[in-house]
Design a protein around this motif. Structure first.
Motif, short mmCIF file in Angstrom:
data_model
loop_
_atom_site.label_atom_id
_atom_site.label_comp_id
_atom_site.label_asym_id
_atom_site.label_seq_id
_atom_site.Cartn_x
_atom_site.Cartn_y
_atom_site.Cartn_z
N ALA A 22 0.84 -1.20 0.00
CA ALA A 22 0.00 0.00 0.00
C ALA A 22 0.87 1.25 0.00
O ALA A 22 0.58 2.22 -0.72
N CYS A 23 1.94 1.27 0.79
CA CYS A 23 2.86 2.41 0.80
C CYS A 23 3.49 2.61 -0.57
O CYS A 23 3.62 3.75 -1.04
N THR A 24 3.90 1.52 -1.20
CA THR A 24 4.53 1.60 -2.51
C THR A 24 3.57 2.15 -3.56
O THR A 24 3.92 3.04 -4.33
N LEU A 25 2.37 1.61 -3.60
CA LEU A 25 1.38 2.08 -4.57
C LEU A 25 1.00 3.54 -4.31
O LEU A 25 0.87 4.33 -5.26
N PHE A 26 0.81 3.90 -3.05
CA PHE A 26 0.48 5.28 -2.73
C PHE A 26 1.60 6.22 -3.18
O PHE A 26 1.34 7.27 -3.76
N GLY A 27 2.83 5.85 -2.91
CA GLY A 27 3.97 6.67 -3.34
C GLY A 27 4.05 6.79 -4.84
O GLY A 27 4.34 7.86 -5.38
#
Length: 55
Positions: A22-27
Motif C-alpha cells: 500500500a505504501c509503494t502504490l500510494f507513493g
C-alpha cells in the motif's frame, strides 16, 4: 529516504507486507500527481538539513 523508512519499519516493527504494498502504490500514484515535484523538493530540503546537523 522513504523507502528506507518503510524497510526499517518492516524489519524492526514487523510491518505487514500488504502495508508495504500500500505504501509503494500510494507513493507511485502520488509521485505522478501534480503534488509529486513539491514533495520531492521538500524531501530534498529535509535531507540537506539533516546532512548539515552537527550531532
Amino acid at each position: 529516504m522513504l523507502g528506507l523508512l518503510v524497510y526499517l519499519l518492516w524489519r524492526y516493527a514487523r510491518l505487514p507486507l500488504w502495508h508495504i504494498a500500500a505504501c509503494t502504490l500510494f507513493g507511485y500514484f502520488l509521485a505522478s500527481s501534480t503534488v509529486g515535484p513539491h514533495i520531492g523538493r521538500l524531501l530534498a530540503a529535509a535531507v540537506r538539513y539533516l546532512a548539515g546537523v552537527d550531532l
